[in-house]
Each structure stands twice: as C-alpha cells, then as structure tokens.
Design a protein around this motif. Structure first.
Motif, PDB file in Angstrom:
ATOM      1  N   THR A  30      -7.343  10.028  -5.489  1.00 45.61           N
ATOM      2  CA  THR A  30      -7.908   9.577  -4.226  1.00 45.61           C
ATOM      3  C   THR A  30      -6.777   9.357  -3.224  1.00 45.61           C
ATOM      4  O   THR A  30      -5.776   8.709  -3.539  1.00 45.61           O
ATOM      5  CB  THR A  30      -8.689   8.270  -4.422  1.00 45.61           C
ATOM      6  OG1 THR A  30      -9.702   8.469  -5.408  1.00 45.61           O
ATOM      7  CG2 THR A  30      -9.348   7.836  -3.120  1.00 45.61           C
ATOM      8  N   VAL A  61      -5.112  -3.777  -7.860  1.00 44.15           N
ATOM      9  CA  VAL A  61      -5.179  -2.466  -7.212  1.00 44.15           C
ATOM     10  C   VAL A  61      -6.124  -2.508  -6.020  1.00 44.15           C
ATOM     11  O   VAL A  61      -5.818  -1.975  -4.936  1.00 44.15           O
ATOM     12  CB  VAL A  61      -5.592  -1.384  -8.228  1.00 44.15           C
ATOM     13  CG1 VAL A  61      -5.892  -0.062  -7.527  1.00 44.15           C
ATOM     14  CG2 VAL A  61      -4.512  -1.189  -9.274  1.00 44.15           C
ATOM     15  N   GLN A  62      -7.278  -3.145  -6.177  1.00 41.71           N
ATOM     16  CA  GLN A  62      -8.216  -3.234  -5.058  1.00 41.71           C
ATOM     17  C   GLN A  62      -7.600  -3.949  -3.868  1.00 41.71           C
ATOM     18  O   GLN A  62      -7.719  -3.510  -2.722  1.00 41.71           O
ATOM     19  CB  GLN A  62      -9.492  -3.948  -5.510  1.00 41.71           C
ATOM     20  CG  GLN A  62     -10.339  -3.114  -6.457  1.00 41.71           C
ATOM     21  CD  GLN A  62     -11.504  -3.890  -7.035  1.00 41.71           C
ATOM     22  OE1 GLN A  62     -12.384  -4.330  -6.309  1.00 41.71           O
ATOM     23  NE2 GLN A  62     -11.513  -4.079  -8.344  1.00 41.71           N
ATOM     24  N   ASN A 110       1.060   4.202  -2.826  1.00 44.00           N
ATOM     25  CA  ASN A 110       0.843   5.588  -2.430  1.00 44.00           C
ATOM     26  C   ASN A 110       2.016   6.466  -2.846  1.00 44.00           C
ATOM     27  O   ASN A 110       1.830   7.553  -3.400  1.00 44.00           O
ATOM     28  CB  ASN A 110       0.635   5.656  -0.915  1.00 44.00           C
ATOM     29  CG  ASN A 110       0.082   6.992  -0.459  1.00 44.00           C
ATOM     30  OD1 ASN A 110      -0.639   7.659  -1.195  1.00 44.00           O
ATOM     31  ND2 ASN A 110       0.412   7.395   0.754  1.00 44.00           N
ATOM     32  N   ILE A 138      -8.686   6.013   2.127  1.00 44.86           N
ATOM     33  CA  ILE A 138      -9.316   4.719   1.861  1.00 44.86           C
ATOM     34  C   ILE A 138      -9.061   3.783   3.034  1.00 44.86           C
ATOM     35  O   ILE A 138      -9.970   3.084   3.508  1.00 44.86           O
ATOM     36  CB  ILE A 138      -8.775   4.101   0.560  1.00 44.86           C
ATOM     37  CG1 ILE A 138      -9.158   4.954  -0.646  1.00 44.86           C
ATOM     38  CG2 ILE A 138      -9.294   2.670   0.388  1.00 44.86           C
ATOM     39  CD1 ILE A 138      -8.599   4.429  -1.965  1.00 44.86           C
ATOM     40  N   HIS A 139      -7.826   3.783   3.523  1.00 44.02           N
ATOM     41  CA  HIS A 139      -7.486   2.910   4.650  1.00 44.02           C
ATOM     42  C   HIS A 139      -8.272   3.300   5.896  1.00 44.02           C
ATOM     43  O   HIS A 139      -8.683   2.427   6.685  1.00 44.02           O
ATOM     44  CB  HIS A 139      -5.984   2.978   4.921  1.00 44.02           C
ATOM     45  CG  HIS A 139      -5.502   1.957   5.892  1.00 44.02           C
ATOM     46  ND1 HIS A 139      -5.651   0.604   5.708  1.00 44.02           N
ATOM     47  CD2 HIS A 139      -4.883   2.097   7.109  1.00 44.02           C
ATOM     48  CE1 HIS A 139      -5.142  -0.050   6.729  1.00 44.02           C
ATOM     49  NE2 HIS A 139      -4.680   0.831   7.592  1.00 44.02           N
ATOM     50  N   ILE A 199      -4.927   7.574  -0.575  1.00 41.54           N
ATOM     51  CA  ILE A 199      -4.945   6.178  -0.149  1.00 41.54           C
ATOM     52  C   ILE A 199      -5.061   6.059   1.368  1.00 41.54           C
ATOM     53  O   ILE A 199      -5.718   5.137   1.874  1.00 41.54           O
ATOM     54  CB  ILE A 199      -3.693   5.452  -0.684  1.00 41.54           C
ATOM     55  CG1 ILE A 199      -3.840   5.280  -2.207  1.00 41.54           C
ATOM     56  CG2 ILE A 199      -3.498   4.095  -0.013  1.00 41.54           C
ATOM     57  CD1 ILE A 199      -2.675   4.591  -2.870  1.00 41.54           C
ATOM     58  N   ARG A 246       0.827  -1.209   0.000  1.00 42.81           N
ATOM     59  CA  ARG A 246       0.000   0.000   0.000  1.00 42.81           C
ATOM     60  C   ARG A 246       0.857   1.253   0.000  1.00 42.81           C
ATOM     61  O   ARG A 246       0.582   2.219  -0.724  1.00 42.81           O
ATOM     62  CB  ARG A 246      -0.929  -0.017   1.222  1.00 42.81           C
ATOM     63  CG  ARG A 246      -1.950   1.122   1.224  1.00 42.81           C
ATOM     64  CD  ARG A 246      -2.922   1.020   2.381  1.00 42.81           C
ATOM     65  NE  ARG A 246      -2.295   1.260   3.667  1.00 42.81           N
ATOM     66  CZ  ARG A 246      -2.097   0.341   4.591  1.00 42.81           C
ATOM     67  NH1 ARG A 246      -2.463  -0.918   4.366  1.00 42.81           N
ATOM     68  NH2 ARG A 246      -1.520   0.642   5.744  1.00 42.81           N
ATOM     69  N   THR A 283     -13.018   6.037  -7.138  1.00 44.63           N
ATOM     70  CA  THR A 283     -11.603   5.992  -6.756  1.00 44.63           C
ATOM     71  C   THR A 283     -10.781   6.248  -8.005  1.00 44.63           C
ATOM     72  O   THR A 283     -11.033   5.648  -9.046  1.00 44.63           O
ATOM     73  CB  THR A 283     -11.237   4.619  -6.163  1.00 44.63           C
ATOM     74  OG1 THR A 283     -12.063   4.364  -5.026  1.00 44.63           O
ATOM     75  CG2 THR A 283      -9.794   4.596  -5.719  1.00 44.63           C
ATOM     76  N   CYS A 341     -12.072   0.692  -9.160  1.00 46.32           N
ATOM     77  CA  CYS A 341     -10.704   1.217  -9.206  1.00 46.32           C
ATOM     78  C   CYS A 341     -10.157   1.359 -10.620  1.00 46.32           C
ATOM     79  O   CYS A 341      -8.936   1.510 -10.789  1.00 46.32           O
ATOM     80  CB  CYS A 341      -9.776   0.294  -8.402  1.00 46.32           C
ATOM     81  SG  CYS A 341     -10.009   0.385  -6.620  1.00 46.32           S
ATOM     82  N   LEU A 389      -5.014  -1.899  -2.067  1.00 50.83           N
ATOM     83  CA  LEU A 389      -5.638  -0.865  -1.250  1.00 50.83           C
ATOM     84  C   LEU A 389      -6.210  -1.419   0.049  1.00 50.83           C
ATOM     85  O   LEU A 389      -6.581  -0.656   0.946  1.00 50.83           O
ATOM     86  CB  LEU A 389      -6.756  -0.171  -2.034  1.00 50.83           C
ATOM     87  CG  LEU A 389      -6.320   0.697  -3.210  1.00 50.83           C
ATOM     88  CD1 LEU A 389      -7.525   1.166  -4.011  1.00 50.83           C
ATOM     89  CD2 LEU A 389      -5.491   1.885  -2.731  1.00 50.83           C
TER      90      LEU A 389
END
Length: 439
Positions: free
Chosen positions: A414, A100-101, A22, A419-420, A416, A18, A410, A66, A104
């Motif tokens: 976006t 990618v999903q 980022n 999202i987390h 990251i 991740r 997303t 994504c 993330l």
C-alpha cells in the motif's frame, strides 16, 4: 540506535515517523535501525499511554486494518514469522497493529486479523503458514467432507488460537479506550474454509439441504459458544462476522438471500448478545443484470432479478446499526445517503485497496489528487447523513466499527502517500456538507 534513542511520540506519529515507515517499505536499509527502535519501544510499553490518542468524536475519521503491514515490518526487521506474529504474543500483536496505524496518521483504531483462517484453525483445519503472509486453510486437505461433516468439532475456548483471539481483544480494549471489536468468520465462509470453496458452491445447487444443515451446525457448535466465550471475557465486545465469499456478487443474490443471511439472523435473534453481532462486508448491491459503470454484468445461471431495495434490506438485517457501501457495491453513494436518512442509520463508505496499491499506480501525483477528492467527497456524504440524523435527535456514533471512511485493505504494498491523501481529503470533507460523489 537503542530503544531509549527512539523518536518521541509526537515525531513517531508525525511526518518524520511516516516518512521513516515509507522509506523502509520502499527498501531503504538505513531506515531499519530507527524503525526497529520505535517498534521495540512500543513493544516495551513505552508508548502505551499514547496509542489511543484523542480522536474527535465529531470528525469523519479514516480507519483500516493494518495487520499485513505490521507482519511485513516484523518479518523484515526481526525475521518474525507469520505463525509467531499471529499466535505467540497477543500484547505484541495489538501494540504493533496500533503503532502502525498511528504512524500512518490514523486516529480511529481497529484490530484486524486473518479472520477466516483463525476460525478454521480453531476447529483443527490444516493450515498453510508462510513466513511473511497471512495463513490460509490448506485447500488440499479440507477438515470436512460428505462423509464426516456431521462430526464437526465444537468450539474449544482453550484452543491456542481461541485464547490468542480472546486475549488480543482484552488488550485491544485496554490500550485503545474503545469497545473491542472481534473479527470472526460468518457461518458461510467458515463452512467454505473447512469444506472447500468449490465443493460448497456446488452444493448450493446440488444439495441445498446439506448446506443449510451444515450452516446450522456451525452456528450451534462453533459460533454461538465462541461468541458466548468472548462476551463472558469481554462484556462490551462487538462481534463482527466477515463474509466476503457469501456475498451477492460471489454466490448470486438469490443464494445470498437463501443461505448467507439466515444463519447470521439466528445468531442475532436467538442470543442475549445478538444485538452486538453484525456483518459489514457483503459485496454486491444490485441484481447481476443491472448496468454498472457502463457495462452489464452477466446474470449467473439460475439467478433472477432482485431489487436493490431487497438486497439492501437483507444486508441491513445482518448489520442493524449502520449502512456500509463498499467499493464493489455498484449503486451510487447517493442512494445510500437517501436510505441512511430514511432508516436513521449512520453511513460508512469504503475505498478499495487497489486504489492505493503501489503496483497498480502509474502516476502517483494524479492518484493522490484523485484519492484526496474521493475521500473529501465521501466524507462529505458521511457528514451530510450525520448532520441530518443529529438534527432528528440521533447522536453521532463513536463506536469502533469499520467506519467512517474505511480503506478496505492495507499491506506492505500500500502506498503510504496515498493513505495520507485519503486522510487529508477526509479531514477536508468532514467539515463540508452536501458534497456529491463524483465518479
């Protein structure tokens, strides 16, 4: 770093992967080589056995499309253009989206795409493709006008984009171990893509009979045979029709009820696969004159007051399996909780994309706290409905739809970390019942 040097899977989907993603999106050139190695390994099939994961069917999970972030990565790393990404290689498309999903931290997979553009392109609409952005219809060259609209082309299953969509869905099911979900335009937005948004909105008032005939023709000549084709190739496919432009907040509640709902209901009622059709992204759940967030929205000319219950009922008719409240919906989430329990339907809740856009955030630390709390509270509401339905004998759904907690967009902008924060908040709220939505 070569393909064989790429990170092992537990690091790809952990903090290291991740952070690498980022850093690259923030412009760190040193992240390019290791990230490229991961993507190359994924597209060589080295991670295929890991992509699906083992999401907990009892947990409240976060999901989001994504494809825009995946496009940005491949364009910046390899120079891949949007036309190549969206049309050349269905397996690469699915693998990259899923990778990618998972990087993330998402456990419930989905497969988004340029739904409206694909529907128009299949029919021969002139498109605009840039190198690193999703395609769109050329607004200066609509496929249809008042002189030729009756010559609307029929769906052709051998058209290249149609083949790409079909083959992507087959790969989606194979790699995810879930029932594939096709994302397609609903009748109204497909009409807007090939006739023009402004002319169609004008025709809603000046020539409503024409609009109804055009929408009927789209159902008969395009969407019905398209769905037939997908169901024949992928029998367990779900058919999600997207329709932001036909939403109550864009064309008004009365026009939404008069034009957008009926053609969707035709698809549901007239076909053996109709129970697999749904529209989950209608925006706007209160009459325009209703107060919302301290302000009163000005009622569009010609629209009368329509109750929340009537709008909700129409949205439910187009999405019979679950209730969805999006960020743009103004009714409190508690009203959706009550409705979901009464109707014995699962509740899904959206989180707006602007909340996670790094260009809209001045204080990331404060935004992380806020999104964590929002996700925790909304996951608690989803859990509250789920627990109540299970007590009544309705098992928790595990189908691969936009729920439970849906980040509505997303892309490469976006943040990251945000999202987390949503994922962490959802995990906390997933084990908590009877939370209330604040704000």
């Amino acid at each position: 770093m070569t393909n064989s040097d790429s990170l092992p899977w537990d690091q790809v989907v952990g903090k290291e992967g991740r952070d690498l993603l980022n850093r690259f999106l923030l412009g760190d050139k040193h992240a390019a080589a290791p990230l490229s190695a991961i993507i190359n390994s994924a597209n060589a099939g080295h991670y295929d056995a890991n992509l699906a994961g083992t999401p907990d069917p009892e947990a409240v999970l976060v999901t989001t499309s994504c494809h825009l972030m995946a496009l940005a990565l491949l364009n910046r790393l390899n120079g891949l253009t949007a036309a190549e990404f969206y049309k050349d290689d269905p397996l690469r498309y699915v693998r990259t989206n899923y990778l990618v999903q998972r990087m993330l931290g998402l456990e419930r997979l989905t497969l988004g795409g340029p739904n409206y553009a694909f529907g128009a392109e299949i029919l021969g609409q002139d498109m605009i493709y840039s190198d690193d952005q999703a395609p769109g219809s050329d607004p200066g060259a609509p496929l249809l006008n008042m002189e030729n609209w009756q010559d609307l082309p029929e769906y052709d299953p051998q058209q290249p984009v149609a083949r790409f969509v079909r083959e992507s869905l087959q790969q989606m099911g194979r790699l995810s171990n879930i029932q594939p979900v096709a994302h397609m335009p609903a009748p109204y937005p497909l009409a807007a893509e090939i006739f023009g948004q402004e002319p169609l909105i004008g025709a809603l008032t000046s020539n409503p009979d024409f609009v109804c005939e055009l929408l009927d023709r789209i159902v008969t000549r395009v969407l019905t045979p398209w769905c037939d084709d997908l169901v024949a190739a992928i029998p367990d496919v779900w058919l999600e029709l997207s329709d932001a432009s036909g939403s109550p907040m864009f064309i008004g509640p009365e026009k939404f009820l008069g034009f957008a709902v009926a053609p969707v209901r035709r698809l549901i009622e007239e076909n053996s696969w109709g129970h697999r059709v749904f529209v989950a992204n209608y925006r706007g759940d209160l009459p325009p004159s209703a107060p919302t967030r301290g302000r009163r929205r000005r009622r569009p000319e010609g629209d009368s007051a329509i109750s929340f219950e009537k709008l909700l009922d129409a949205k439910k008719l187009c999405c019979p399996e679950f209730l969805m409240r999006l960020e743009a919906d103004a009714a409190p989430a508690e009203r959706y909780v009550e409705a979901a329990m009464t109707l014995k339907m699962p509740l899904y809740l959206g989180i707006g994309a602007v909340r996670l856009d790094r260009n809209s955030i001045s204080d990331v630390v404060a935004a992380k706290r806020e999104l964590h709390d929002i996700a925790r509270q909304r996951a608690g509401l989803i859990r509250q409905v789920s627990d109540a339905l299970q007590e009544q004998g309705t098992p928790r759904t595990s189908l691969s739809w936009p729920g439970d907690l849906y980040i509505e967009d997303t892309n490469a902008e976006t943040h990251i970390d945000l999202i987390h924060a949503v994922i962490a908040g959802a995990k906390e709220g997933s084990s908590t019942t009877h939370q209330r939505l604040a704000g």
